[in-house]
Scaffold this active site. Structure first.
Site, short mmCIF file in Angstrom:
data_model
loop_
_atom_site.label_atom_id
_atom_site.label_comp_id
_atom_site.label_asym_id
_atom_site.label_seq_id
_atom_site.Cartn_x
_atom_site.Cartn_y
_atom_site.Cartn_z
N THR A 81 -25.25 9.76 -0.18
CA THR A 81 -24.78 8.93 -1.11
C THR A 81 -24.91 7.37 -0.33
O THR A 81 -24.88 7.09 1.05
CB THR A 81 -23.28 9.07 -1.42
OG1 THR A 81 -22.52 8.98 -0.20
CG2 THR A 81 -23.26 10.44 -2.13
N ARG A 128 -10.30 16.06 -7.38
CA ARG A 128 -10.54 16.83 -6.29
C ARG A 128 -9.12 18.11 -6.23
O ARG A 128 -9.36 19.21 -5.95
CB ARG A 128 -10.47 16.59 -4.88
CG ARG A 128 -12.07 15.93 -4.82
CD ARG A 128 -12.23 15.22 -3.39
NE ARG A 128 -13.40 14.71 -3.33
CZ ARG A 128 -14.60 15.09 -2.62
NH1 ARG A 128 -14.25 16.11 -1.87
NH2 ARG A 128 -15.70 14.37 -2.51
N HIS A 184 0.94 -1.06 -0.10
CA HIS A 184 -0.01 -0.05 0.05
C HIS A 184 0.89 1.32 0.00
O HIS A 184 0.52 2.40 -0.11
CB HIS A 184 -0.96 -0.04 1.14
CG HIS A 184 -2.30 0.73 1.02
ND1 HIS A 184 -2.42 1.85 0.23
CD2 HIS A 184 -3.42 0.42 1.27
CE1 HIS A 184 -3.55 2.33 0.29
NE2 HIS A 184 -4.42 1.43 1.02
N SER A 198 -14.04 2.52 1.22
CA SER A 198 -15.22 2.04 -0.01
C SER A 198 -14.34 1.41 -1.25
O SER A 198 -13.55 1.93 -1.76
CB SER A 198 -15.62 3.12 -0.20
OG SER A 198 -16.72 3.05 -1.63
N ASP A 245 -10.58 -11.63 -15.71
CA ASP A 245 -10.48 -12.98 -16.39
C ASP A 245 -9.22 -13.00 -17.24
O ASP A 245 -8.65 -12.20 -17.92
CB ASP A 245 -11.64 -12.94 -17.69
CG ASP A 245 -11.44 -13.97 -18.60
OD1 ASP A 245 -10.73 -15.32 -18.23
OD2 ASP A 245 -12.07 -14.17 -19.50
N ASP A 281 -6.90 10.33 3.78
CA ASP A 281 -7.75 10.07 4.92
C ASP A 281 -8.28 11.42 5.54
O ASP A 281 -7.36 12.21 5.85
CB ASP A 281 -6.91 9.10 5.93
CG ASP A 281 -6.70 7.73 5.38
OD1 ASP A 281 -7.35 7.31 4.51
OD2 ASP A 281 -5.92 7.42 5.84
#
Length: 450
Positions: free
Chosen positions: A260, A296, A156, A385, A395, A312
């Site tokens: 949302t 943004r 990450h 999310s 595939d 975050d």
């Protein structure tokens, strides 16, 4: 489940690639900087089952081709002082593991995450120096029924979810014999990587403060040590719509933007967690929210920017308010946190981090067994999310997966929202991790309050 490791090798780019040190952005170097696992299960078509090495060689050869374009993944991280990292693009390679088991896919039932998954996921030896660790580890496990699992642990510190899935989808495309669709944009200086601060931070950045402790406690050491368990809870389209309707009741004006799915479902998780944990009404609680900054910042990041572009932020409240007020209150706190993320706010946060003498206090090293860094367990949570990520339909030539999901995660309060696996049915899957003592109550409140 007994799994036998047959072979492990380093896969390098099939052609020479740029060699040098790549500066990382601030978003690469904070939060989770260890590896994040995902796993796919397949029932390959018969023509891929013979000869027995066909699937492995297909993966190996196409991975080598993919690394020509995504060559940072074949490099290694290196500490440079002050809790900061640089990415050495040196083509050492990624680890590809071949394994087998006598188990059959149906032994895994509905594929809900469990300890059974652990031997199917490549483990990372964090006792080694960071410059010796592959940034990507892949494990192919063959089941006795002919089914396979393909699991990936990816650093990450190098990519976020969107970039990881860009790489994986292009790798699959090459495995099918198709050309690359979109090359990655590798220059992280568009997020000011390696540069100095430009100004003093213009905003307060509470997301970098230590999250609240349980009332009456002076450390979170005890909470960190408590045993956790995981669950995957399903919301039908009807249940999602019911939650959205409840959250949007009594909105201030017809013109105001409806909450949302993420704001509603995350608010519901937050409220349910407070109830399940039995908080006192005055208990402060913090919710970690991931906001994609790609569109943004100004100018927006280039398409297929390859790195971490997620910021975050935090929503805060008192447990008593979350529980006593309608779900719309929780959603409003989340909306308020997300709406703060403007171009000016993002650059202020970058300046804040660039001015810090040491970034290690902002790094989540839970996977390394460290008790340092932020803790989003009780009384706090973090909800990520994957709702907009193209996680399904991967595939490599032998058909689409029969199941895809997150790998093992054992951090109290760690939650993930993703689309249901069935195209177009509107369902949502919520993968959660809580202390064993709280999970049954969470499950009860989660469904009872819909």
């Amino acid at each position: 489940m007994a799994v036998t490791l047959k072979a492990s090798s380093l896969v390098k780019p099939s052609e020479p690639t740029w060699n040098g040190s790549l500066p990382l952005s601030e978003w690469d170097q904070i939060g989770i900087i260890t590896h994040v696992p995902t796993i796919y299960f397949y029932k390959p078509t018969q023509d891929f089952l013979s000869p027995s090495h066909k699937i492995f060689r297909t993966l190996r050869d196409s991975l080598s081709l993919a690394l020509v374009h995504f060559y940072p993944l074949a490099g290694r991280l290196r500490w440079i002082g002050g809790g900061r990292l640089v990415l050495d693009c040196n083509a050492i390679g990624v680890e590809l593991i071949e394994a087998e088991t006598e188990s059959k896919l149906h032994h895994l039932g509905d594929f809900s995450p469990s300890p059974e998954f652990e031997p199917l996921i490549p483990s990372v030896n964090y006792n080694k120096p960071i410059h010796e660790l592959p940034l990507l580890l892949v494990q192919l496990t063959k089941f006795s029924c002919g089914g396979i699992s393909l699991s990936m642990s990816i650093s990450h510190a190098v990519v976020d979810g969107q970039s990881a899935l860009h790489f994986i989808s292009e790798w699959a495309r090459l495995a099918r014999g198709e050309p690359l669709c979109a090359v990655p944009f590798l220059d992280r200086t568009v997020l000011r990587a390696g540069g100095p601060p430009r100004a003093c931070p213009r905003f307060g950045h509470t997301q970098f403060d230590h999250p609240p402790l349980l009332v009456g406690q002076t450390t979170n050491d005890g909470e960190r040590k408590k045993k956790t368990t995981v669950a995957v809870l399903k919301l039908t389209k009807t249940q999602v719509e019911r939650l959205k309707s409840k959250a949007n009741e009594g909105r201030a004006s017809e013109s105001s933007r409806a909450y949302t799915r993420y704001e509603v479902i995350t608010g519901h998780i937050w409220r349910s967690a407070c109830k399940a944990r039995g908080h006192m009404s005055e208990q402060p609680t913090m919710l970690g929210v991931c906001v994609d900054s790609r569109s943004r910042v100004q100018p927006p990041l280039p398409p297929k920017y390859f790195g971490n572009a997620v910021l975050d932020v935090v929503a805060t409240a008192r447990s008593g308010e979350l529980i006593s007020k309608p779900i719309g209150y929780a959603s409003s706190r989340i909306r308020e946190a997300i709406d703060k993320v403007t171009n000016e706010y993002i650059n202020s946060a970058i300046d804040f981090l660039k001015s810090q003498p040491d970034l290690s206090q902002f790094q989540d090293l839970h996977a390394l067994g460290s008790n340092n860094g932020p803790f989003y367990g009780n009384p706090n949570i973090g909800v990520t999310s994957w709702l907009t990520l193209p996680i399904y339909g991967l595939d490599f030539g032998w058909g689409k997966e029969v199941y895809m999901g997150p790998g093992t995660h054992d951090f109290d309060g760690d939650s993930l929202i993703l689309q249901g696996p069935h195209d177009g049915d509107g369902s949502i899957m919520v993968a959660v991790c809580f202390q064993v003592a709280h999970m049954d109550a969470f499950n009860k409140f989660f469904y009872e309050d819909i």
